[in-house]
Design a protein around this motif. Structure first.
Motif, PDB file in Angstrom:
ATOM      1  N   VAL A   1       7.157  25.963  -8.757  1.00 50.57           N
ATOM      2  CA  VAL A   1       5.895  25.490  -8.192  1.00 50.57           C
ATOM      3  C   VAL A   1       5.261  24.385  -9.024  1.00 50.57           C
ATOM      4  O   VAL A   1       5.465  24.310 -10.236  1.00 50.57           O
ATOM      5  CB  VAL A   1       4.880  26.638  -7.995  1.00 50.57           C
ATOM      6  CG1 VAL A   1       5.440  27.694  -7.051  1.00 50.57           C
ATOM      7  CG2 VAL A   1       4.449  27.248  -9.309  1.00 50.57           C
ATOM      8  N   GLN A   2       4.513  23.546  -8.332  1.00 50.00           N
ATOM      9  CA  GLN A   2       3.634  22.572  -8.965  1.00 50.00           C
ATOM     10  C   GLN A   2       2.205  23.068  -8.731  1.00 50.00           C
ATOM     11  O   GLN A   2       1.881  23.542  -7.639  1.00 50.00           O
ATOM     12  CB  GLN A   2       3.789  21.195  -8.324  1.00 50.00           C
ATOM     13  CG  GLN A   2       5.176  20.601  -8.442  1.00 50.00           C
ATOM     14  CD  GLN A   2       5.228  19.291  -7.677  1.00 50.00           C
ATOM     15  OE1 GLN A   2       4.692  18.283  -8.115  1.00 50.00           O
ATOM     16  NE2 GLN A   2       5.846  19.320  -6.507  1.00 50.00           N
ATOM     17  N   ILE A   3       1.363  22.934  -9.734  1.00 47.99           N
ATOM     18  CA  ILE A   3      -0.020  23.407  -9.644  1.00 47.99           C
ATOM     19  C   ILE A   3      -0.943  22.197  -9.582  1.00 47.99           C
ATOM     20  O   ILE A   3      -0.933  21.346 -10.479  1.00 47.99           O
ATOM     21  CB  ILE A   3      -0.366  24.299 -10.844  1.00 47.99           C
ATOM     22  CG1 ILE A   3       0.594  25.499 -10.882  1.00 47.99           C
ATOM     23  CG2 ILE A   3      -1.821  24.749 -10.769  1.00 47.99           C
ATOM     24  CD1 ILE A   3       0.588  26.240 -12.186  1.00 47.99           C
TER      25      ILE A   3
ATOM     26  N   ALA B   1       7.370  30.500 -11.304  1.00 48.52           N
ATOM     27  CA  ALA B   1       6.826  29.505 -12.237  1.00 48.52           C
ATOM     28  C   ALA B   1       7.692  28.257 -12.345  1.00 48.52           C
ATOM     29  O   ALA B   1       7.167  27.144 -12.500  1.00 48.52           O
ATOM     30  CB  ALA B   1       6.621  30.129 -13.613  1.00 48.52           C
ATOM     31  N   ASN B   2       9.000  28.403 -12.243  1.00 48.43           N
ATOM     32  CA  ASN B   2       9.892  27.252 -12.392  1.00 48.43           C
ATOM     33  C   ASN B   2       9.998  26.401 -11.129  1.00 48.43           C
ATOM     34  O   ASN B   2      10.575  25.322 -11.173  1.00 48.43           O
ATOM     35  CB  ASN B   2      11.294  27.720 -12.809  1.00 48.43           C
ATOM     36  CG  ASN B   2      11.298  28.346 -14.183  1.00 48.43           C
ATOM     37  OD1 ASN B   2      10.476  28.005 -15.025  1.00 48.43           O
ATOM     38  ND2 ASN B   2      12.211  29.270 -14.408  1.00 48.43           N
TER      39      ASN B   2
ATOM     40  N   CYS C   1       2.671  32.067  -8.785  1.00 44.28           N
ATOM     41  CA  CYS C   1       2.939  31.374 -10.051  1.00 44.28           C
ATOM     42  C   CYS C   1       3.709  32.279 -11.007  1.00 44.28           C
ATOM     43  O   CYS C   1       4.623  31.824 -11.702  1.00 44.28           O
ATOM     44  CB  CYS C   1       1.638  30.915 -10.704  1.00 44.28           C
ATOM     45  SG  CYS C   1       0.923  29.457  -9.926  1.00 44.28           S
ATOM     46  N   ASP C   2       3.358  33.561 -11.045  1.00 41.95           N
ATOM     47  CA  ASP C   2       4.079  34.511 -11.901  1.00 41.95           C
ATOM     48  C   ASP C   2       5.533  34.636 -11.478  1.00 41.95           C
ATOM     49  O   ASP C   2       6.437  34.652 -12.310  1.00 41.95           O
ATOM     50  CB  ASP C   2       3.423  35.898 -11.860  1.00 41.95           C
ATOM     51  CG  ASP C   2       2.069  35.944 -12.532  1.00 41.95           C
ATOM     52  OD1 ASP C   2       1.706  34.975 -13.235  1.00 41.95           O
ATOM     53  OD2 ASP C   2       1.364  36.955 -12.336  1.00 41.95           O
TER      54      ASP C   2
ATOM     55  N   ILE D   1      -1.029  25.443  -4.928  1.00 39.08           N
ATOM     56  CA  ILE D   1       0.299  25.225  -5.486  1.00 39.08           C
ATOM     57  C   ILE D   1       1.230  24.713  -4.394  1.00 39.08           C
ATOM     58  O   ILE D   1       0.997  24.948  -3.202  1.00 39.08           O
ATOM     59  CB  ILE D   1       0.876  26.498  -6.144  1.00 39.08           C
ATOM     60  CG1 ILE D   1       1.076  27.620  -5.117  1.00 39.08           C
ATOM     61  CG2 ILE D   1      -0.023  26.955  -7.296  1.00 39.08           C
ATOM     62  CD1 ILE D   1       1.814  28.828  -5.671  1.00 39.08           C
TER      63      ILE D   1
ATOM     64  N   THR E   1      -2.044  32.935  -5.135  1.00 41.68           N
ATOM     65  CA  THR E   1      -1.387  31.855  -5.868  1.00 41.68           C
ATOM     66  C   THR E   1      -1.036  32.317  -7.280  1.00 41.68           C
ATOM     67  O   THR E   1      -0.021  31.887  -7.833  1.00 41.68           O
ATOM     68  CB  THR E   1      -2.250  30.587  -5.907  1.00 41.68           C
ATOM     69  OG1 THR E   1      -3.537  30.893  -6.461  1.00 41.68           O
ATOM     70  CG2 THR E   1      -2.410  29.993  -4.512  1.00 41.68           C
ATOM     71  N   ALA E   2      -1.834  33.202  -7.847  1.00 41.04           N
ATOM     72  CA  ALA E   2      -1.531  33.714  -9.187  1.00 41.04           C
ATOM     73  C   ALA E   2      -0.207  34.465  -9.189  1.00 41.04           C
ATOM     74  O   ALA E   2       0.641  34.247 -10.072  1.00 41.04           O
ATOM     75  CB  ALA E   2      -2.673  34.615  -9.677  1.00 41.04           C
TER      76      ALA E   2
ATOM     77  N   ALA F   1       5.496  24.171  -3.382  1.00 41.19           N
ATOM     78  CA  ALA F   1       6.885  24.528  -3.642  1.00 41.19           C
ATOM     79  C   ALA F   1       7.788  23.800  -2.649  1.00 41.19           C
ATOM     80  O   ALA F   1       7.360  23.494  -1.535  1.00 41.19           O
ATOM     81  CB  ALA F   1       7.085  26.031  -3.523  1.00 41.19           C
TER      82      ALA F   1
END
Length: 161
Positions: free
Chosen positions: A16-18, A13-14, A9-10, A152, A5-6, A154
């Motif tokens: 995904v919701q965390i 980032a625009n 997210c990298d 996360i 997930t890290a 998407a």
């Protein structure tokens, strides 16, 4: 399924919701992903069982149990259904029980806690609707990714499913 997930997210980032809910992992699989199916219930797991019996293989059932800690919405019997039907996982904003047995089942299971009391069996609730908890909108057929770092969501697949 090679993802973290890290890293997602990298890279996205625009998109995904965390999820801000801190879940505990109960299933054997600590990492899982798939398209979302939803159920909203309160201390009643009839629709949870029905969804586990009907949603497509590889799906992740997301259950909005209102964050209730008063009873369990899933135990080993429902875990057996999920495992047999080859679902990717179950995420419960509520509790599970039979945690020792669920830990041996080949599925991902996240919940906010455990409680030995079973739920009522009335069949109240809703299915296949957008849910909102943990600062995430859980929309049916969007994609969820879960691992030891978090959860996360998407609107599309981010890796080859």
């Amino acid at each position: 399924m090679a993802f973290t997930t890290a890293d997602l997210c990298d890279d996205f980032a625009n998109e995904v919701q965390i999820c801000t809910v801190e879940f505990k992992s109960y299933g054997k699989n600590k990492k899982f992903s798939g398209p979302i199916a939803t159920v909203k219930v309160l201390e009643d797991n009839v629709l949870v069982k029905e969804a586990l019996q009907q949603i497509p293989e590889g799906s992740v059932l997301v259950v909005d149990g209102g964050g209730s800690r008063r009873c369990a919405l899933m135990g080993d019997n429902l875990g057996d259904i999920a495992q047999t039907r080859k679902l990717a996982g179950v995420i419960i904003y509520g509790c599970v029980r039979d945690t020792a047995e669920i830990a041996e089942q080949n599925i991902g299971v996240l919940a906010i806690g455990s409680n030995p009391l079973r739920s009522v069996k009335k069949g109240n609730g809703s299915t296949d609707i957008p849910l909102n908890f943990g600062d995430v909108e859980w929309v049916p057929n969007h994609y969820v990714y879960a691992d030891e770092d978090g959860v996360i969501v998407a609107p599309r697949p981010l890796i080859g499913e």
